[in-house]
Scaffold this active site. Structure first.
Site, mmCIF file in Angstrom:
data_model
loop_
_atom_site.group_PDB
_atom_site.id
_atom_site.type_symbol
_atom_site.label_atom_id
_atom_site.label_comp_id
_atom_site.label_asym_id
_atom_site.label_seq_id
_atom_site.Cartn_x
_atom_site.Cartn_y
_atom_site.Cartn_z
ATOM 1 N N ASP B 194 0.558 -1.363 -0.378
ATOM 2 C CA ASP B 194 0.572 -0.470 -0.163
ATOM 3 C C ASP B 194 0.803 1.140 -0.264
ATOM 4 O O ASP B 194 0.545 1.904 -0.920
ATOM 5 C CB ASP B 194 -1.240 -0.417 1.243
ATOM 6 C CG ASP B 194 -2.109 -0.984 1.202
ATOM 7 O OD1 ASP B 194 -3.044 -0.222 0.016
ATOM 8 O OD2 ASP B 194 -2.024 -2.155 1.561
ATOM 9 N N SER B 195 1.652 1.240 1.026
ATOM 10 C CA SER B 195 2.586 2.409 0.726
ATOM 11 C C SER B 195 3.038 2.301 -0.216
ATOM 12 O O SER B 195 3.833 4.073 -0.683
ATOM 13 C CB SER B 195 3.592 2.151 1.619
ATOM 14 O OG SER B 195 3.320 2.129 3.634
#
Lengths: 424, 424
Positions: B194-195
């Protein structure tokens, strides 16, 4: 003119920023000088080149960037280089030659940004500090990438990726919980810290260029990207949890600490299935697929807090079931029940994945140096645009004459003389 | 006006884009609308806010973004939220209320970019497709973030981070070599996929804005960032090695496959030391520190290829030595010999690291919602500039009235009526 997604690249196509589609490519018209080696700075400038920037890479003549020899090779060329050097123009330049400094400055004058990852201070010792660079190009955006940063007590420490990842707090977490293993925490398996730092640098360079466009008289940005900072910035809630509550985040192996079941479970064929069935509804579905409809009534597994408290027993039950089936059968059963699950993809699985193929994330390229090869596609994807891979990583010095003639107006005789002296 | 590095933030300081230092902040003057939840889109817009953009986040009234309840909490607030929501202005808006669509469009008119991470197609079903958004703001840059992308056969699949990381090929590699363990491959320990997707999206948004500045009449960019693509793009040489040579990259545990010794070795106190002594010179130094000066003459360890071939024996020798010493003593000895080494830092080690503290990468913040807390600093660092954390993640709807009044010119009575109807 450009390679299409199914992509042939012939030798004549290694070049010409003109083949950039100036409407399609977000960074068309931006020129970036890379004085980089290894992973972080070259990855940064490759990302910029992938979006259409004209990247000129300076590297030592003949030997070039060490990555050209890293990992598996073919015909004397690292196959990684095919991707790592793609879409760039490569100049061989011996920075110790007396003429080199002026050539760099003459190139800087024609560039919008410079990306480098020498040890902090090295470029300044070559007479190429930020102030000098801006004496020829006042609005130059500069990105310095290093292991620990351009200042502070550790700035001169050698920038080994595995060390920076450990200092950034990631390595401690890539492990099984204490007591469950005697083995060391794993390396992520790729140079993740270098790549994240390179991506942050690309974000910074473009942000600096956007600032310049919006406020031409503002001080141009010098960016200081540290590998350790970059990794540390990925730790989501770990620092505030420590700071506010004194919690030291612990490794959780294949699990997620706060939700169960989520883990990797081994199939009969030995491959690993990731199953994320941690809501009550998904867990009920999973129990149905396993033929264990009684489990959600078991007090140990009745809700997420109970499942987290009894996760070892729960994972044992799921593993006993997955061990009876092949991975492909598990995928079919779990997909039919709409439970998030997948094999842990090998690179072969990735290369054959229908979604990656559909989206141009796996591309056939015919690299003049090594022949047929697969390249990952361009991220971020720009919708409705081609985003061609213009050429594969070229040989050392492939563009030396072209760039020196085009940008610096150097005469062939002068280039030949400097080459004779070992400058290129 | 702004929080300094040692930073107090008082309740009155939650606001006002005016406190952005327009010279210091690269993205000052850029306004971004976030319609995001969970990790990827909010992380993207936090990165933009950290560089000075005015980010307006829309989330459900009262409950807000689910991350507000994730992980460890204090006084009813996730401490992660303090970081995840920082520097943003938060509006509670019920997207199902009949007035919501027009309010979103009125906000879009005042924004340069929009970032969202609904399931693909969801925003269009709310009447907020790209074309409609651009009917009110023709040059809007749009970033769509999802698990698998906006098109293709898998686009509707649920975007679980652990699944995307496995499909991206990372999970297979975060493991010990086959035969060395029965345990599953580890999750990296944080929401790395996600990051990384959020960081790619931030890079894409600023690239789109730069394109708009350089070519105002070019088609504005719609970006399509998939978590799986983003992870896959981090695999360095794995895909070309498979494509050109048929090599399927295998997990290598704590080691680097092509260089030895590099691994994590356990100290007497149980903590793990990362040692990277894989050049001949570094290996000789390490043998000196271990009191085993004969080892470099041993044919098994005489050069890197030999060491790689005998890495199990070599690691056993090094582990036997590290097991006799505390981590702090090992660090002192290895540092004195100039051998790259470090403990695998816990978050507590990170929080106390002199380099992180020197560089403002660990900052004391007094969050009005949860009290004293530590925040990671801003990456990328811009040299010679303050880069303040302007405020911690605010409560749901903290800025609803302010934003609706300032940007939309709504009257207090109208806001009150809509609030009564459950719109805010």
């Amino acid at each position: 003119m450009s390679a299409d997604a199914a992509g042939q690249i012939d030798q004549d196509m290694y070049s010409r920023p003109g083949i950039v589609d100036s409407d399609a490519d977000l960074l068309a018209g931006i020129r970036v000088l890379e004085i980089g080696h290894f992973v972080a700075a070259p990855f940064c400038s490759r990302l910029l080149a992938d979006l259409g920037a004209d990247v000129i890479k300076i590297e030592p003549p003949i030997k070039g960037d060490p990555v050209r020899q890293w990992g598996a090779g073919k015909d004397g060329h690292s196959v990684w280089w095919s991707v790592h050097g793609r879409n760039k123009r490569c100049i061989g330049l011996n920075l110790k030659h007396p003429a080199a400094r002026q050539i760099v400055l003459d190139l800087v004058r024609e560039c919008d940004a410079l990306v480098e990852n020498f040890r902090p201070g090295h470029l300044a010792r070559l007479g190429l500090d930020d102030e000098t660079l801006r004496s020829v190009r006042p609005d130059l955006v500069i990105a310095h990438i290093s292991g620990y940063g351009q200042d502070g007590p550790q700035r001169d420490r050698a920038a080994f990726g595995v060390i920076g990842e450990a200092v950034g707090g990631l390595r401690y977490l890539t492990n099984h919980p204490a007591g469950e293993t005697d083995q060391p925490p794993v390396r992520v398996g790729v140079s993740i810290g270098d790549s994240i730092a390179g991506l942050y640098a690309a974000f910074g360079v473009v942000s600096g260029l956007l600032k310049r466009a919006a406020a031409p008289r503002a001080r141009p940005a010098s960016l200081d990207i540290a590998l350790a900072d970059s990794v540390f910035s990925m730790l989501e809630g770990a620092l505030p949890e420590y700071g506010a509550l004194g919690i030291v985040r612990q490794p959780s192996g294949g699990r997620i600490p706060t939700a169960a079941p989520t883990n990797a479970y081994q199939a009969a064929d030995g491959s690993w299935m990731i199953v994320a069935a941690n809501s009550d509804a998904l867990f009920r579905k999973l129990c149905g697929v396993m033929g264990r409809r009684e489990l959600p009534q078991d007090a140990r597994f009745a809700d997420n807090p109970a499942r987290v408290a009894h996760v070892v027993e729960l994972d044992a039950i799921i593993s006993a079931w997955t061990a009876t089936l092949e991975a492909s059968d598990l995928e079919t059963l779990l997909a039919a029940a709409d439970i998030p699950a997948t094999r842990a993809y090998t690179i072969e699985d990735c290369a054959r994945d229908e979604q990656f193929l559909f989206r141009g994330m796996v591309r056939d390229i015919d690299d003049p140096l090594i022949g047929p090869v697969l390249h990952p596609g361009i991220v971020p994807r720009v919708m409705g645009r081609e985003q061609a891979i213009r050429w594969a990583g070229p040989d050392v010095g492939h563009h030396t004459d072209e760039v020196l003639t085009e940008l610096l107006g150097m005469a062939p005789a002068d280039i030949a003389q400097l080459r004779g002296e070992g400058a290129f």
